[in-house]
Design a protein around this motif. Structure first.
Motif, PDB file in Angstrom:
ATOM      1  N   LEU A   1     -95.183  57.732  94.390  1.00 27.27           N
ATOM      2  CA  LEU A   1     -95.365  56.404  92.891  1.00 27.27           C
ATOM      3  C   LEU A   1     -96.670  57.668  91.849  1.00 27.27           C
ATOM      4  CD1 LEU A   1     -96.869  53.348  94.477  1.00 27.27           C
ATOM      5  CD2 LEU A   1     -95.154  53.655  92.618  1.00 27.27           C
ATOM      6  N   LEU A   2     -97.283  59.062  93.167  1.00 32.30           N
ATOM      7  CA  LEU A   2     -98.116  59.648  92.213  1.00 32.30           C
ATOM      8  C   LEU A   2     -97.697  60.592  92.009  1.00 32.30           C
ATOM      9  CD1 LEU A   2    -101.158  59.780  94.433  1.00 32.30           C
ATOM     10  CD2 LEU A   2    -101.550  58.992  92.745  1.00 32.30           C
ATOM     11  N   ALA A   3     -96.070  61.218  92.268  1.00 31.13           N
ATOM     12  CA  ALA A   3     -95.693  62.670  91.661  1.00 31.13           C
ATOM     13  C   ALA A   3     -94.903  61.736  90.397  1.00 31.13           C
ATOM     14  CB  ALA A   3     -94.535  62.075  92.616  1.00 31.13           C
TER      15      ALA A   3
ATOM     16  N   LEU B   1     -88.977  67.769  79.750  1.00 26.43           N
ATOM     17  CA  LEU B   1     -87.640  68.709  80.696  1.00 26.43           C
ATOM     18  C   LEU B   1     -87.181  67.183  81.354  1.00 26.43           C
ATOM     19  CD1 LEU B   1     -91.297  69.537  82.228  1.00 26.43           C
ATOM     20  CD2 LEU B   1     -89.987  70.860  80.544  1.00 26.43           C
ATOM     21  N   PHE B   2     -85.878  67.083  80.553  1.00 23.16           N
ATOM     22  CA  PHE B   2     -84.754  66.481  81.032  1.00 23.16           C
ATOM     23  C   PHE B   2     -83.882  66.585  82.318  1.00 23.16           C
ATOM     24  CE2 PHE B   2     -85.454  64.302  77.611  1.00 23.16           C
ATOM     25  CZ  PHE B   2     -86.551  63.307  77.131  1.00 23.16           C
ATOM     26  N   GLU B   3     -83.609  67.793  82.157  1.00 17.67           N
ATOM     27  CA  GLU B   3     -83.457  68.518  82.905  1.00 17.67           C
ATOM     28  C   GLU B   3     -83.739  68.581  84.638  1.00 17.67           C
ATOM     29  OE1 GLU B   3     -80.621  73.140  84.174  1.00 17.67           O
ATOM     30  OE2 GLU B   3     -81.584  72.648  82.262  1.00 17.67           O
ATOM     31  N   PHE B   4     -85.095  69.018  83.973  1.00 24.63           N
ATOM     32  CA  PHE B   4     -86.027  68.580  85.400  1.00 24.63           C
ATOM     33  C   PHE B   4     -86.490  67.735  86.350  1.00 24.63           C
ATOM     34  CE2 PHE B   4     -89.933  68.498  87.627  1.00 24.63           C
ATOM     35  CZ  PHE B   4     -89.928  69.338  88.380  1.00 24.63           C
ATOM     36  N   GLY B   5     -86.051  66.272  85.204  1.00 21.13           N
ATOM     37  CA  GLY B   5     -86.024  65.191  86.137  1.00 21.13           C
ATOM     38  C   GLY B   5     -85.005  64.895  86.634  1.00 21.13           C
ATOM     39  N   ALA B   6     -83.410  65.152  85.995  1.00 17.98           N
ATOM     40  CA  ALA B   6     -82.633  64.775  86.396  1.00 17.98           C
ATOM     41  C   ALA B   6     -81.985  65.736  88.088  1.00 17.98           C
ATOM     42  CB  ALA B   6     -81.122  65.164  85.620  1.00 17.98           C
TER      43      ALA B   6
ATOM     44  N   ASN C   1     -83.931  66.487  90.227  1.00 18.92           N
ATOM     45  CA  ASN C   1     -85.278  66.172  91.088  1.00 18.92           C
ATOM     46  C   ASN C   1     -85.425  64.132  91.434  1.00 18.92           C
ATOM     47  OD1 ASN C   1     -86.470  68.441  92.014  1.00 18.92           O
ATOM     48  ND2 ASN C   1     -87.018  68.577  90.138  1.00 18.92           N
ATOM     49  N   GLY C   2     -84.178  64.132  90.444  1.00 12.93           N
ATOM     50  CA  GLY C   2     -83.970  62.081  91.271  1.00 12.93           C
ATOM     51  C   GLY C   2     -84.822  61.460  90.500  1.00 12.93           C
ATOM     52  N   VAL C   3     -86.059  62.374  89.034  1.00 18.33           N
ATOM     53  CA  VAL C   3     -87.187  61.365  88.618  1.00 18.33           C
ATOM     54  C   VAL C   3     -86.321  60.831  87.945  1.00 18.33           C
ATOM     55  CG1 VAL C   3     -88.695  61.360  87.640  1.00 18.33           C
ATOM     56  CG2 VAL C   3     -88.713  63.288  89.112  1.00 18.33           C
ATOM     57  N   ASP C   4     -85.359  60.838  86.981  1.00 16.94           N
ATOM     58  CA  ASP C   4     -85.009  60.016  85.899  1.00 16.94           C
ATOM     59  C   ASP C   4     -84.533  59.094  86.065  1.00 16.94           C
ATOM     60  OD1 ASP C   4     -82.956  61.485  87.282  1.00 16.94           O
ATOM     61  OD2 ASP C   4     -81.476  61.353  86.099  1.00 16.94           O
TER      62      ASP C   4
ATOM     63  N   MET D   1     -87.949  52.492 100.740  1.00 21.21           N
ATOM     64  CA  MET D   1     -87.160  54.037 101.404  1.00 21.21           C
ATOM     65  C   MET D   1     -86.282  54.669 100.597  1.00 21.21           C
ATOM     66  SD  MET D   1     -89.609  54.485 104.754  1.00 21.21           S
ATOM     67  CE  MET D   1     -88.562  53.515 105.284  1.00 21.21           C
ATOM     68  N   THR D   2     -85.591  53.912 100.177  1.00 18.54           N
ATOM     69  CA  THR D   2     -84.145  54.196  99.573  1.00 18.54           C
ATOM     70  C   THR D   2     -84.134  55.166  98.578  1.00 18.54           C
ATOM     71  OG1 THR D   2     -83.602  52.041  98.288  1.00 18.54           O
ATOM     72  CG2 THR D   2     -83.334  52.002 100.472  1.00 18.54           C
ATOM     73  N   TYR D   3     -85.213  55.375  97.956  1.00 19.27           N
ATOM     74  CA  TYR D   3     -85.236  56.087  96.225  1.00 19.27           C
ATOM     75  C   TYR D   3     -86.540  57.001  96.977  1.00 19.27           C
ATOM     76  CZ  TYR D   3     -86.965  58.161  92.038  1.00 19.27           C
ATOM     77  OH  TYR D   3     -87.622  59.056  91.396  1.00 19.27           O
ATOM     78  N   GLN D   4     -85.297  58.836  96.600  1.00 17.24           N
ATOM     79  CA  GLN D   4     -86.512  59.383  96.806  1.00 17.24           C
ATOM     80  C   GLN D   4     -86.944  60.511  96.413  1.00 17.24           C
ATOM     81  OE1 GLN D   4     -84.763  60.668 101.206  1.00 17.24           O
ATOM     82  NE2 GLN D   4     -85.303  58.897 102.413  1.00 17.24           N
ATOM     83  N   VAL D   5     -87.529  60.748  95.645  1.00 18.81           N
ATOM     84  CA  VAL D   5     -87.658  62.235  94.897  1.00 18.81           C
ATOM     85  C   VAL D   5     -87.414  63.090  96.024  1.00 18.81           C
ATOM     86  CG1 VAL D   5     -89.214  63.112  93.306  1.00 18.81           C
ATOM     87  CG2 VAL D   5     -89.154  61.050  93.301  1.00 18.81           C
TER      88      VAL D   5
END
Length: 402
Positions: A104-106, A119-124, A126-129, A145-149
């Motif tokens: 959550l903090l990340a 930074l949309f490429e960075f987000g994609a 690392n799975g943040v998008d 725990m099925t979603y992991q950054v």
């Protein structure tokens, strides 16, 4: 205690004996290397363990965690299975909470930066998008725990490993061999069948496959359990020590020549073991970290070396490993964002990494102090220095008398 005959003794020290610092210091060093590696392409990341062998700091951390769990829980489990299991599962729940909080903090740190700096490429990458593409599924995935950054995917592995500890201890209550055999079979099944933990949203799987990493954790657990019984899982052997040194040197040479995959004989090696996959923990990675561990355990003077004051901060970081890891992961991810927006050089990277390590040390020290577990380097005159969590004492072998 007698020593000799190409034999080393691993024993549980008495309550008043000095604590062996190797587990905590080596765990702290592993955490430092993980932190450095989680800031990609900085100069120092090319000099961590991953660059000189088949394994990296993640394997070291899992192995040490298994040893610590074996030392901490096996003796209690023998006399009080259910109460000890509840203690272990509470630890797994603590790790789960740390994973949810750090994820959550990340996201809270990263999502605004993505939109503020484009930074949309960075987000994609690392799975943040997924946080804005499928917010509800992402929220459910965080708690399931099925979603992991990216770079925040090892704590779910630890949740599963610690949840499995009571079952492993039960299998190894008389002998560690059944426990090791079952975990090895699960490792083979995971690699052969492609059995994985699902991820959602997205169609990938957990980066660290717990079915495969369980084997290495169980090996560490067996080391700790055997030590609790007053024995060494693998006694000292000059032949084994020479073989371990040779393998580690070969791995370093192989990596320095620009190779990564282990040179298995083509057509002769079963595909189930013929890779160096980190996700499914290839056999060369297991062999490499075990060879390193064997060298370190029986290295003369190594314990005394790690007791020197220079390693006291690392010891503290290793003892408060969960706090250190969470703080390091968040700082490393923040540095990734910063370095994406503002390219840095060697001087800037050095200062940023050093500041990150200082923050982790302070967080670890505060956590230990708050828990009443902070141990000062020197005891007061006439007072026995208390060192919690007594672990392994390993005595190096002497030459046998013939």
């Amino acid at each position: 205690m007698k020593e000799g005959g190409a034999q080393a003794f691993v024993r549980v020290p008495s309550e008043r004996s000095r604590r062996d610092p190797r587990l905590d210091v080596l765990r702290g060093l592993a955490l430092i290397m993980i932190f450095i590696d989680h800031v990609p392409e900085n100069l120092y990341s090319f000099y961590t363990i991953r660059m000189i062998g088949f394994s990296d700091a993640a394997e070291a951390f899992v192995l040490i965690s298994g040893i610590s769990a074996g030392l901490a829980y096996s003796h209690r489990f023998a006399g009080a299975m259910m109460s000890t299991a509840r203690v272990i599962w509470r630890r797994a729940l603590t790790i789960y909470g740390a994973h949810v909080l750090s994820t959550l903090l990340a996201l809270l740190m990263t999502v605004p930066a993505v939109f503020a700096f484009g930074l949309f490429e960075f987000g994609a990458t690392n799975g943040v998008d997924w946080a804005w593409r499928q917010p509800l599924a992402t929220a459910v995935g965080i708690f399931a725990m099925t979603y992991q950054v990216s770079y925040f995917n090892i704590l779910p592995l630890y949740v599963v490993l610690f949840a499995a500890v009571p079952g492993l201890l039960w299998l190894g209550r008389r002998s560690v061999l059944p426990m090791l055999a079952v975990s090895a079979a699960i490792w083979l099944a995971g690699r052969w069948s492609g059995l994985k933990m699902p991820a959602h949203p997205g169609d990938w799987a957990w980066y660290f496959n717990p079915f495969c990493w369980l084997f290495l954790f169980a090996i560490g657990l067996a080391v700790g359990m055997t030590a609790r019984r007053g024995k060494a899982l693998v006694p000292f052997s000059p032949f084994l020590y020479a073989a371990a040194v040779a393998f580690v040197l070969f791995a370093a040479w192989w990596r320095f020549t620009g190779h990564y995959s282990f040179p298995w004989p083509e057509g002769l090696t079963p595909s189930v073991i013929a890779d160096t996959s980190k996700e499914t923990l290839g056999l060369p990675r297991i062999a490499h970290i075990l060879a390193l561990a064997y060298i370190v355990v029986y290295l003369p003077g190594f314990r005394r070396f790690l007791e020197t004051p220079v390693f006291h901060p690392v010891n503290i970081m290793g003892r408060a490993s969960l706090v250190t890891f969470v703080a390091g992961s968040l700082i490393a991810f923040a540095l990734q964002i910063f370095r994406t927006v503002y390219p840095t050089g060697l001087l800037e990277d050095t200062l940023l990494l050093a500041a990150g390590l200082v923050i982790q040390y302070c967080a670890a020290r505060y956590a230990l102090q708050r828990a009443g577990r902070l141990v000062l380097p020197a005891a007061r005159p006439g007072q026995e220095q208390v060192r919690p969590m007594e672990n392994l004492t390993v005595r190096a072998p002497r030459k046998a008398n013939r």
